[in-house]
Design an enzyme around this catalytic site. Structure first.
Site, short mmCIF file in Angstrom:
data_model
loop_
_atom_site.label_atom_id
_atom_site.label_comp_id
_atom_site.label_asym_id
_atom_site.label_seq_id
_atom_site.Cartn_x
_atom_site.Cartn_y
_atom_site.Cartn_z
CD GLN A 122 -3.10 -2.60 2.83
OE1 GLN A 122 -4.10 -3.31 3.02
NE2 GLN A 122 -2.18 -2.90 1.96
N GLY A 123 -4.00 2.37 4.55
CA GLY A 123 -4.51 3.44 3.70
C GLY A 123 -3.74 3.53 2.40
CB SER A 125 -7.39 1.64 -2.39
OG SER A 125 -6.85 0.35 -2.43
CB SER A 157 -10.22 -3.48 5.86
OG SER A 157 -10.49 -3.90 4.55
CD GLU A 240 -3.32 -7.43 1.49
OE1 GLU A 240 -2.64 -6.48 1.07
OE2 GLU A 240 -4.56 -7.40 1.58
CB SER A 365 -8.05 -6.89 -9.33
OG SER A 365 -7.22 -6.56 -10.42
C1 LIG Z 1 -13.09 -6.37 0.89
C2 LIG Z 1 -12.05 -5.39 0.45
C3 LIG Z 1 -11.17 -4.87 1.38
C4 LIG Z 1 -10.21 -3.93 0.99
N1 LIG Z 1 -9.39 -3.40 1.94
C5 LIG Z 1 -8.48 -2.46 1.59
C6 LIG Z 1 -7.67 -1.84 2.59
O1 LIG Z 1 -7.76 -2.16 3.79
N2 LIG Z 1 -6.80 -0.87 2.21
C7 LIG Z 1 -6.66 -0.49 0.90
O2 LIG Z 1 -5.83 0.37 0.61
N3 LIG Z 1 -7.44 -1.04 -0.08
C8 LIG Z 1 -8.34 -2.01 0.25
N4 LIG Z 1 -9.14 -2.57 -0.73
C9 LIG Z 1 -9.07 -2.05 -2.08
C10 LIG Z 1 -8.40 -2.96 -3.11
O3 LIG Z 1 -7.01 -3.02 -2.92
C11 LIG Z 1 -8.77 -2.36 -4.49
O4 LIG Z 1 -10.16 -2.48 -4.64
C12 LIG Z 1 -8.07 -3.09 -5.61
O5 LIG Z 1 -6.69 -2.81 -5.59
C13 LIG Z 1 -8.66 -2.68 -6.99
O6 LIG Z 1 -8.67 -1.30 -7.13
P1 LIG Z 1 -10.01 -0.52 -7.57
O7 LIG Z 1 -11.12 -0.97 -6.69
O8 LIG Z 1 -9.69 0.94 -7.61
O9 LIG Z 1 -10.34 -1.04 -9.02
P2 LIG Z 1 -9.69 -0.54 -10.41
O10 LIG Z 1 -8.21 -0.40 -10.26
O11 LIG Z 1 -10.47 0.68 -10.82
O12 LIG Z 1 -9.99 -1.74 -11.33
C14 LIG Z 1 -11.29 -1.98 -11.91
C15 LIG Z 1 -11.19 -3.23 -12.79
O13 LIG Z 1 -10.25 -3.00 -13.87
C16 LIG Z 1 -9.25 -4.01 -13.85
N5 LIG Z 1 -7.95 -3.40 -14.21
C17 LIG Z 1 -7.44 -2.25 -13.74
N6 LIG Z 1 -6.21 -2.04 -14.26
C18 LIG Z 1 -5.94 -3.08 -15.08
C19 LIG Z 1 -4.82 -3.45 -15.90
N7 LIG Z 1 -3.73 -2.70 -15.97
N8 LIG Z 1 -4.88 -4.61 -16.58
C20 LIG Z 1 -5.99 -5.41 -16.52
N9 LIG Z 1 -7.09 -5.11 -15.76
C21 LIG Z 1 -7.06 -3.96 -15.05
C22 LIG Z 1 -9.21 -4.52 -12.42
O14 LIG Z 1 -8.70 -5.83 -12.37
C23 LIG Z 1 -10.68 -4.46 -12.04
O15 LIG Z 1 -11.35 -5.60 -12.50
C24 LIG Z 1 -10.11 -3.53 -0.37
C25 LIG Z 1 -10.98 -4.07 -1.32
C26 LIG Z 1 -11.93 -5.00 -0.92
C27 LIG Z 1 -12.86 -5.57 -1.97
#
Ligand SMILES: Cc1cc2nc3c(=O)[nH]c(=O)nc-3n(C[C@H](O)[C@H](O)[C@H](O)COP(=O)(O)OP(=O)(O)OC[C@H]3O[C@@H](n4cnc5c(N)ncnc54)[C@H](O)[C@@H]3O)c2cc1C
Length: 383
Positions: A122-123, A125, A157, A240, A365
């Site tokens: 799933q591309g 992020s 993933s 999901e 998140s």
């Molecule tokens: C094990 C694992 C598997 C994953 N697999 C996939 C996958 O297969 N495909 C894919 O596309 N993605 C995948 N992800 C990514 C996941 O969807 C993102 O990590 C997630 O959406 C958070 O984005 P970020 O990491 O960029 O954090 P950010 O968006 O940078 O957030 C950082 C922090 O700020 C907080 N935050 C951000 N915006 C707000 C707001 N508006 N209000 C309050 N708090 C906020 C967040 O809650 C978090 O605590 C995976 C992640 C993990 C951990």
């Protein structure tokens, strides 16, 4: 309704008795070995008619209901049988392809997804677009009958094992953020695709950063309309969340049952152990109460909804409480890989504890789920 429930009871009996006849594999902890075992297992489950149960027959599914799929998931977990490896395809992107796809996409892509011949990733992020997914920058430009894709995804993933990727791309940079996004189905063997695994704190290299360098994607691989990918992406994320909650609830309950049995066998029934198990048990009871409502919604034919965000939060809490309590019982030995205090399955508990930390990040998140609940369920003003 009674006829439906009777039908489900009969179906459950049938699944249970067929499962009792099967050789259920042991799942190794080491990632490559685990992947191979679970991929073979997926083929076995597909041959049994237990995958894509609610999907169209054209896609290789059974045309039954999500409740039938839930019965199979529950029976597998209760039989201590593993889930198949291709869960991103099965639980996340596949249902969206079945719903929004063309006849060609359903017929050509989905049967191979169900059987595990093709693994999907799933591309969505990107380095600068996670929670704020609509800010994604990966571009796709039309060139005749193709799109040319350039950009970077992250945390994808299984990308290094995947044959296909459900990719969100920006096709209209002039449009408002949500309006310029399309949903492409990309062959990972295309020239210009590079997947680099990233190590997680469990030690697994299960997700990747993925680079797209002028990758040519045929137009027939567009899912839905051009620039209308956002609503399909929301369907994917909703599916999901709902699937993960229902499956993980039973997995957590079984993990607790097994842990209690194992602790008893080893004579651990001191106050500390009982308090830890009590805390885990309460968290799982809360999750159980919550998911009963979800199952009722599912049985009434409801689709994805902001209610799924409540489920995801309750699941996060239950899963993290359970595995933290188990890991805590291992005391100072818990951080020492390979050590089995008094024969307990410590590596598995430590692994599950470390992986549970990701539950409040993937699929959106915990903070973002709270925002959804505040705005869409409680009607509070946007922050
Ligand atoms: C094990 C694992 C598997 C994953 N697999 C996939 C996958 O297969 N495909 C894919 O596309 N993605 C995948 N992800 C990514 C996941 O969807 C993102 O990590 C997630 O959406 C958070 O984005 P970020 O990491 O960029 O954090 P950010 O968006 O940078 O957030 C950082 C922090 O700020 C907080 N935050 C951000 N915006 C707000 C707001 N508006 N209000 C309050 N708090 C906020 C967040 O809650 C978090 O605590 C995976 C992640 C993990 C951990």
């Amino acid at each position: 309704m009674t006829a439906v429930l009777d039908d489900l009871d009969t179906y459950r009996e049938e699944v249970r008795s067929r499962l009792a006849e099967m050789d259920v594999p042991d799942v190794p902890l080491e990632l490559d070995a685990r992947f191979a075992v679970l991929r073979r297992w997926q083929q076995v489950l597909f041959d049994a008619g237990w995958l894509g149960i609610a999907w169209s027959r054209e896609a290789g599914g059974q045309g039954l209901t999500p409740m039938h799929q839930l019965v199979v998931v529950e029976e597998l977990v209760r039989a201590r049988a593993p889930q198949p490896i291709g869960l991103i395809g099965l639980d996340v992107v596949g249902p969206s392809i079945d719903l929004y796809g063309t006849a060609w996409q359903r017929r050509e892509l989905l049967p191979r997804l169900l059987s595990g011949q093709d693994i999907w990733c799933q591309g969505f992020s990107e380095p600068d677009a996670g929670s704020d997914l609509a800010s994604l920058q990966t571009r796709a430009v039309r060139a005749g009958d193709e799109f040319v894709v350039s950009g970077q995804k992250v945390w994808t993933s299984w990308a290094h094992e995947a044959q296909w990727c459900a990719l969100l791309v920006r096709t209209d940079p002039e449009a408002a953020k949500h309006a310029g996004i399309s949903y492409l189905l990309v062959d990972m063997a295309s020239p210009g695709v590079t997947a680099r695994p990233i190590e997680q704190m469990t030690g697994d290299r299960e997700f990747c950063e993925v680079f797209f360098d002028e990758v040519r994607v045929p137009r027939r691989n567009l899912l839905g309309e051009e620039n209308a990918g956002w609503s399909i992406a929301m369907h994917t994320l909703g599916t999901e969340r709902a699937a993960a909650t229902l499956r993980r609830r039973v997995e957590c309950e079984v993990a607790l049952e097994d842990a209690v049995a194992e602790l008893r066998r080893h004579g651990a029934d001191d106050d500390r152990t009982r308090a830890a198990i009590g805390r885990a048990h309460i968290a799982l009871r809360v999750l159980g109460a919550r998911t009963r409502r979800t199952v009722a919604r599912l049985a009434a034919g409801a689709g994805a909804s902001p209610e799924d965000s409540v489920d995801k939060l309750v699941l996060n809490d239950a899963e993290q409480t359970l595995f933290a309590q188990l890991a805590d019982l291992l005391g100072p030995l818990r951080a020492t890989p390979g050590v089995r205090p008094r024969g307990l399955r410590s590596e598995r508990w430590v692994h599950d504890h470390l992986f549970s930390r990701a539950a409040s990040i993937y699929g959106g998140s915990a903070q973002i789920q709270r925002n959804i609940i505040a705005e869409r369920l409680l009607g509070l003003p946007r922050g």
